[in-house]
Scaffold this motif. Structure first.
Motif, PDB file in Angstrom:
ATOM      1  N   LYS A 210      93.677  61.247  62.154  1.00 26.63           N
ATOM      2  CA  LYS A 210      92.535  61.015  61.823  1.00 26.63           C
ATOM      3  C   LYS A 210      92.492  60.116  60.592  1.00 26.63           C
ATOM      4  O   LYS A 210      93.722  60.332  59.818  1.00 26.63           O
ATOM      5  N   ASP A 211      91.642  59.225  59.915  1.00 25.17           N
ATOM      6  CA  ASP A 211      91.839  58.562  59.077  1.00 25.17           C
ATOM      7  C   ASP A 211      91.652  59.308  57.803  1.00 25.17           C
ATOM      8  O   ASP A 211      90.693  60.191  57.368  1.00 25.17           O
ATOM      9  N   LYS A 212      92.164  59.002  56.613  1.00 22.62           N
ATOM     10  CA  LYS A 212      91.937  59.568  55.366  1.00 22.62           C
ATOM     11  C   LYS A 212      91.315  58.791  54.363  1.00 22.62           C
ATOM     12  O   LYS A 212      90.545  59.267  53.651  1.00 22.62           O
ATOM     13  N   GLU A 217      91.867  52.066  57.242  1.00 18.24           N
ATOM     14  CA  GLU A 217      93.277  52.616  56.945  1.00 18.24           C
ATOM     15  C   GLU A 217      94.367  52.165  58.033  1.00 18.24           C
ATOM     16  O   GLU A 217      93.881  52.199  59.347  1.00 18.24           O
ATOM     17  N   GLN A 219      97.849  52.728  59.749  1.00 17.70           N
ATOM     18  CA  GLN A 219      98.875  53.812  59.898  1.00 17.70           C
ATOM     19  C   GLN A 219     100.153  53.110  60.750  1.00 17.70           C
ATOM     20  O   GLN A 219     100.034  52.334  61.637  1.00 17.70           O
ATOM     21  N   TYR A 237     100.882  55.290  55.702  1.00 16.39           N
ATOM     22  CA  TYR A 237      99.527  54.593  55.882  1.00 16.39           C
ATOM     23  C   TYR A 237      99.032  53.991  54.359  1.00 16.39           C
ATOM     24  O   TYR A 237      99.870  54.354  53.248  1.00 16.39           O
ATOM     25  N   GLY A 254     102.377  60.055  55.051  1.00 10.66           N
ATOM     26  CA  GLY A 254     101.298  60.914  55.614  1.00 10.66           C
ATOM     27  C   GLY A 254     102.128  62.000  56.631  1.00 10.66           C
ATOM     28  O   GLY A 254     103.189  61.728  57.128  1.00 10.66           O
ATOM     29  N   ARG A 266      96.127  66.415  60.581  1.00  9.69           N
ATOM     30  CA  ARG A 266      96.469  65.822  59.489  1.00  9.69           C
ATOM     31  C   ARG A 266      96.523  66.649  58.395  1.00  9.69           C
ATOM     32  O   ARG A 266      95.538  67.289  58.120  1.00  9.69           O
ATOM     33  N   ASP A 267      97.525  66.632  57.827  1.00 13.02           N
ATOM     34  CA  ASP A 267      97.685  67.413  56.217  1.00 13.02           C
ATOM     35  C   ASP A 267      98.778  66.877  55.484  1.00 13.02           C
ATOM     36  O   ASP A 267      99.789  67.423  55.280  1.00 13.02           O
ATOM     37  N   ASP A 268      98.197  65.664  54.770  1.00 11.15           N
ATOM     38  CA  ASP A 268      99.232  64.987  53.980  1.00 11.15           C
ATOM     39  C   ASP A 268      99.937  65.636  52.944  1.00 11.15           C
ATOM     40  O   ASP A 268     100.690  65.496  52.453  1.00 11.15           O
TER      41      ASP A 268
END
Length: 319
Positions: A210-212, A217, A219, A237, A254, A266-268
């Motif tokens: 998923k985009d942040k 974005e 990646q 990213y 990321g 996702r959990d940067d």
């Protein structure tokens, strides 16, 4: 995760590199040998028109990554011929030991006119324990643009789990002119493919992360490791435009995790690493590569200026 930054461990400007290369050690990626860790990277020379060509080189380190043992003095993999997908460079290269063979998945790039470049994924095989590689089959790529992935297919990272080979890679979604005074910039995303033979791949052209930042974005360079029953992906990213002059829009590392290799969360913030306040990785962090050796987990990555002055190392303290 919690990482201890060791610092920059290799600077290409301090060594005599093959193929007249003088700067850049981008996308460090490893091959474990019985007495050392071989770190492949992409470096650059200038051709007769003063434009860059990207070459593959390597540096050998001790198995605890504490000592540089030597660097390649020869051509590891020659560039493609006139008009080939890898005519102007190979960046990056991902190496996989697979039983009796050593496979190298390359990103070959070539210059364009309306936009700066295009890319595709090639395959090469080593018969001398990773010192040199020969292209598989011929001069073409094994994965290139397609109906749903129209350009910029590259950054392959391949691992085998059970009887299935998994490839994480990127594909371009569009070229965009964000300013009248600059060249078009690209937007690319991370996708996934599978194979039973490491040569023929099935893919669906779907973004899996998923985009942040926003829908544009960018990646790049996924790297996956299996630890404590979970698949962990590190990647980089950035914003699609302005990243060359504004460090706040440049690459960051990321992170995402999965339990089934299909669905990624996702959990940067859980990546455990960020730019430094000052120094070689204060402006950007990019092109991560995570690997395990002798019970220790390491992260190689590039810093400022896309790895012009080398790559650094972090050691996992807690997971």
């Amino acid at each position: 995760m919690k990482w201890h930054k060791v610092g920059k461990i290799f600077d290409p400007t301090e060594h005599h590199l093959p193929n007249r290369c003088v700067e850049f050690a981008q996308s460090p990626q490893t091959l474990l040998l019985h007495d050392r860790i071989r770190v492949y990277f992409s470096t650059r020379e200038r051709d007769k028109t003063d434009k860059f060509l990207s070459h593959v080189a390597y540096a050998d380190f001790s198995r605890d990554m504490s000592k540089l043992l030597g660097i390649s003095k020869h051509t590891v993999l020659s560039l493609g011929g006139l008009g080939c997908f890898d005519e102007h460079g190979i960046f990056p290269i991902n190496v996989l030991r697979d039983n009796h063979r050593i496979l190298a998945y390359t990103t070959g790039w070539n210059r364009k006119i309306s936009v700066s470049t295009d890319a595709a994924i090639g395959l090469a095989i080593s018969h001398d324990d990773g010192q040199t590689f020969e292209r598989y089959g011929g001069t073409g790529p094994i994965m290139a643009s397609s109906l749903h992935e129209p350009f910029l297919v590259g950054d392959a990272f391949v691992r085998r789990y059970g009887d299935v080979y998994h490839m994480w890679y990127i594909y371009g979604k569009k070229w965009q002119e964000y300013s009248e005074n600059t060249q078009p910039d690209r937007v690319y995303k991370i996708a996934h493919a599978v194979s039973s033979d490491a040569i023929n791949w099935q893919r669906n052209g779907q973004c899996i992360i998923k985009d942040k930042l926003n829908t544009d974005e960018c990646q790049a360079l996924p790297s996956v490791i299996f630890l404590n029953g979970i698949y962990h992906m590190f990647f980089c990213y950035r914003q699609a435009s302005g990243f060359r002059t504004d460090s706040s829009r440049g690459y960051r590392i990321g992170y995402a995790y999965s339990t089934d290799l299909k669905n990624w969360t996702r959990d940067d913030e859980a990546a455990g690493i960020n730019v430094s306040v000052t120094g070689w990785d204060a402006e950007m962090q990019c092109y991560p590569h995570v690997f395990e050796c002798d019970g220790q987990v390491y992260l190689l990555y590039n810093g400022n200026d896309f790895g012009r002055y080398g790559f650094g190392l972090a050691v996992l303290e807690d997971a």
